[in-house]
Scaffold this motif. Structure first.
Motif, short mmCIF file in Angstrom:
data_model
loop_
_atom_site.label_atom_id
_atom_site.label_comp_id
_atom_site.label_asym_id
_atom_site.label_seq_id
_atom_site.Cartn_x
_atom_site.Cartn_y
_atom_site.Cartn_z
N GLY A 127 45.98 83.18 111.54
CA GLY A 127 45.63 82.88 112.92
C GLY A 127 44.15 82.96 113.22
N SER A 128 43.44 83.85 112.54
CA SER A 128 42.02 84.04 112.87
C SER A 128 41.09 83.19 112.02
CB SER A 128 41.63 85.51 112.69
OG SER A 128 41.62 85.87 111.31
N TYR A 129 41.55 82.75 110.85
CA TYR A 129 40.61 82.16 109.90
C TYR A 129 40.99 80.75 109.42
CZ TYR A 129 37.76 81.67 105.68
OH TYR A 129 36.88 81.23 104.72
N TRP A 130 42.26 80.52 109.12
CA TRP A 130 42.65 79.26 108.49
C TRP A 130 42.33 78.07 109.39
CZ3 TRP A 130 45.73 78.34 103.87
CH2 TRP A 130 45.85 79.49 103.07
N PRO A 131 41.79 76.99 108.82
CA PRO A 131 41.38 75.86 109.66
C PRO A 131 42.48 74.85 109.97
CG PRO A 131 40.67 75.49 107.41
CD PRO A 131 41.31 76.84 107.43
N TYR A 132 43.44 74.68 109.05
CA TYR A 132 44.44 73.63 109.24
C TYR A 132 45.83 74.15 108.88
CZ TYR A 132 40.13 70.96 108.74
OH TYR A 132 38.84 70.50 108.87
N ALA A 133 46.81 73.78 109.69
CA ALA A 133 48.19 74.20 109.42
C ALA A 133 48.69 73.56 108.13
CB ALA A 133 49.09 73.82 110.59
N SER A 134 48.21 72.37 107.82
CA SER A 134 48.66 71.69 106.61
C SER A 134 48.27 72.45 105.35
CB SER A 134 48.10 70.27 106.55
OG SER A 134 46.68 70.30 106.61
N THR A 135 47.10 73.10 105.37
CA THR A 135 46.69 73.85 104.20
C THR A 135 47.45 75.17 104.09
OG1 THR A 135 44.82 74.82 105.42
CG2 THR A 135 44.40 72.82 104.17
N VAL A 136 47.96 75.68 105.20
CA VAL A 136 48.86 76.84 105.13
C VAL A 136 50.11 76.45 104.35
CG1 VAL A 136 50.20 78.53 106.44
CG2 VAL A 136 48.00 77.75 107.32
N PHE A 137 50.69 75.31 104.72
CA PHE A 137 51.87 74.83 104.01
C PHE A 137 51.55 74.61 102.54
CE2 PHE A 137 54.62 71.58 102.30
CZ PHE A 137 55.87 71.93 102.78
N ASP A 138 50.41 74.00 102.25
CA ASP A 138 50.02 73.71 100.87
C ASP A 138 49.95 74.99 100.04
OD1 ASP A 138 48.72 71.65 98.91
OD2 ASP A 138 47.35 73.36 98.90
N TYR A 139 49.30 76.03 100.59
CA TYR A 139 49.15 77.27 99.83
C TYR A 139 50.48 77.98 99.66
CZ TYR A 139 47.82 81.93 98.43
OH TYR A 139 47.73 83.10 97.74
N VAL A 140 51.26 78.08 100.73
CA VAL A 140 52.53 78.80 100.66
C VAL A 140 53.45 78.15 99.64
CG1 VAL A 140 54.61 79.43 101.95
CG2 VAL A 140 52.37 79.72 102.99
N ARG A 141 53.51 76.83 99.64
CA ARG A 141 54.40 76.16 98.69
C ARG A 141 53.90 76.30 97.25
NH1 ARG A 141 56.39 69.96 98.00
NH2 ARG A 141 54.25 69.52 98.56
N ASN A 190 40.74 78.44 114.48
CA ASN A 190 39.42 78.45 113.86
C ASN A 190 39.06 77.11 113.21
OD1 ASN A 190 36.99 79.87 113.17
ND2 ASN A 190 37.71 80.01 111.06
N GLU A 191 39.67 76.04 113.66
CA GLU A 191 39.39 74.74 113.05
C GLU A 191 37.91 74.37 113.17
OE1 GLU A 191 40.58 70.02 113.55
OE2 GLU A 191 41.92 71.57 114.32
N GLN A 192 37.28 74.72 114.31
CA GLN A 192 35.88 74.38 114.52
C GLN A 192 34.93 75.21 113.66
OE1 GLN A 192 35.12 71.68 116.27
NE2 GLN A 192 37.34 71.48 116.53
N GLY A 193 35.47 76.25 113.02
CA GLY A 193 34.64 77.08 112.15
C GLY A 193 34.42 76.45 110.78
N PHE A 194 35.02 75.31 110.53
CA PHE A 194 34.88 74.63 109.25
C PHE A 194 34.33 73.22 109.48
CE2 PHE A 194 37.76 78.01 108.32
CZ PHE A 194 37.66 78.27 106.96
N VAL A 195 33.60 72.74 108.49
CA VAL A 195 33.10 71.37 108.53
C VAL A 195 33.47 70.68 107.23
CG1 VAL A 195 31.16 71.91 110.06
CG2 VAL A 195 30.85 72.08 107.58
N MET A 196 33.60 69.37 107.27
CA MET A 196 33.90 68.62 106.07
C MET A 196 32.69 68.64 105.12
SD MET A 196 36.98 67.78 106.56
CE MET A 196 37.27 66.67 105.20
N ASP A 197 32.95 68.62 103.84
CA ASP A 197 31.90 68.65 102.83
C ASP A 197 31.11 67.33 102.89
OD1 ASP A 197 30.29 68.87 100.65
OD2 ASP A 197 31.88 69.35 99.22
N ASP A 198 29.85 67.43 103.32
CA ASP A 198 29.02 66.23 103.45
C ASP A 198 27.82 66.26 102.51
OD1 ASP A 198 27.56 68.23 104.61
OD2 ASP A 198 27.00 67.10 106.39
N ARG A 199 27.93 67.01 101.42
CA ARG A 199 26.78 67.14 100.51
C ARG A 199 26.37 65.81 99.89
NH1 ARG A 199 29.01 72.01 96.93
NH2 ARG A 199 30.94 70.89 97.45
N ALA A 200 27.33 64.89 99.77
CA ALA A 200 27.00 63.60 99.17
C ALA A 200 25.93 62.86 99.98
CB ALA A 200 28.25 62.74 99.06
#
Length: 245
Positions: A127-141, A190-200
């Motif tokens: 609840g405090s840190y994870w950015p996306y619900a989809s990645t919660v599912f990904d990790y749990v599975r 906390n979705e706004q606490g993360f940004v997409m990787d734009d190093r390219a």
């Protein structure tokens, strides 16, 4: 003794016939060898080939290709409710994570920690840190239950994730049903606490085709020493070193 006219002709024809046969065989051998030689050259360019293993089947690929993207791409078809997930969680997860996601002993905390990320003691939970619900599912599975990963059905994983979201007040209805159609629409705190990787693009100006091998940075100079600028805490009057109390 003079030879009769034409006595050598059969011999000439025989030699010519053998030569033509030899040339034909040689040309055929070259034609057959050409693809093999081309393949050898291609293999030499691509690296050594050890001729072991085999190409995976489609079913085998589907077995490990189960990752889910933040936008929900890759989610399998399925559904599960908070109520269903609660029973699964109590039977399989609470011994480590606590009945309410508070964590047992040194096992990870799953719930709580809201607003703590900027404090001296941040608590990183779903609840405090994870950015996306989809990645919660990904990790749990991928990883749960601990020691028996991927042992649940897809519907059971949806139910488990629904309950974890419920523990964090991301969803508030015990009858809420999580599916592959609505999971990606859930917004995490906390979705706004993360940004997409734009190093390219953002770091492209730092990239160099040829790496620097000499005089790449300015020499390091010592400008002061810790003992001089007094950054090391002195012992207290009681003899105890400061900073460890």
């Amino acid at each position: 003794m003079a030879s009769r006219p034409g006595m050598c002709r059969p011999m000439v024809r025989s030699r010519m016939s053998k030569s033509l046969k030899f040339a034909a065989v040689a040309l055929l051998a070259c034609a057959l060898c050409a693809p093999a030689l081309a393949q050898q050259k291609a293999d030499a360019k691509s690296g050594p080939r050890y001729h072991i293993g085999r190409a995976p089947t489609a079913d085998e690929i589907r077995g490990w290709d189960i990752d889910v993207r933040p936008d929900g791409q890759g989610l399998p078809e399925g559904k599960g409710t908070v109520a269903q997930g609660e029973k699964l969680f109590m039977d399989n997860c609470s011994s480590c994570h606590g009945e309410f996601g508070e964590g047992n002993g040194r096992w990870p905390v799953l719930a709580g920690g809201k607003g703590s990320l900027t404090s001296d003691n941040p608590v990183k939970t779903v609840g405090s840190y994870w950015p996306y619900a989809s990645t919660v599912f990904d990790y749990v599975r991928h990883a749960m239950p601990y020691g028996n990963a991927e042992s649940f059905s897809v519907d059971e994983y949806y139910a488990l994730v629904a309950y974890v979201l419920y523990l964090n007040d991301v969803v508030t209805d015990q009858n809420f049903e999580l599916t592959n159609k609505n999971l990606a629409t859930i917004k995490m705190p906390n979705e706004q606490g993360f940004v997409m990787d734009d190093r390219a693009t953002s770091e492209k100006s730092f990239w160099q085709k040829d790496p620097c091998m000499k005089d790449c940075i300015a020499p390091v100079k010592i400008t002061a020493r810790a003992a001089v600028i007094d950054v090391t805490p002195e012992d207290g009057k009681d003899g105890k070193p400061r900073g460890v109390e």
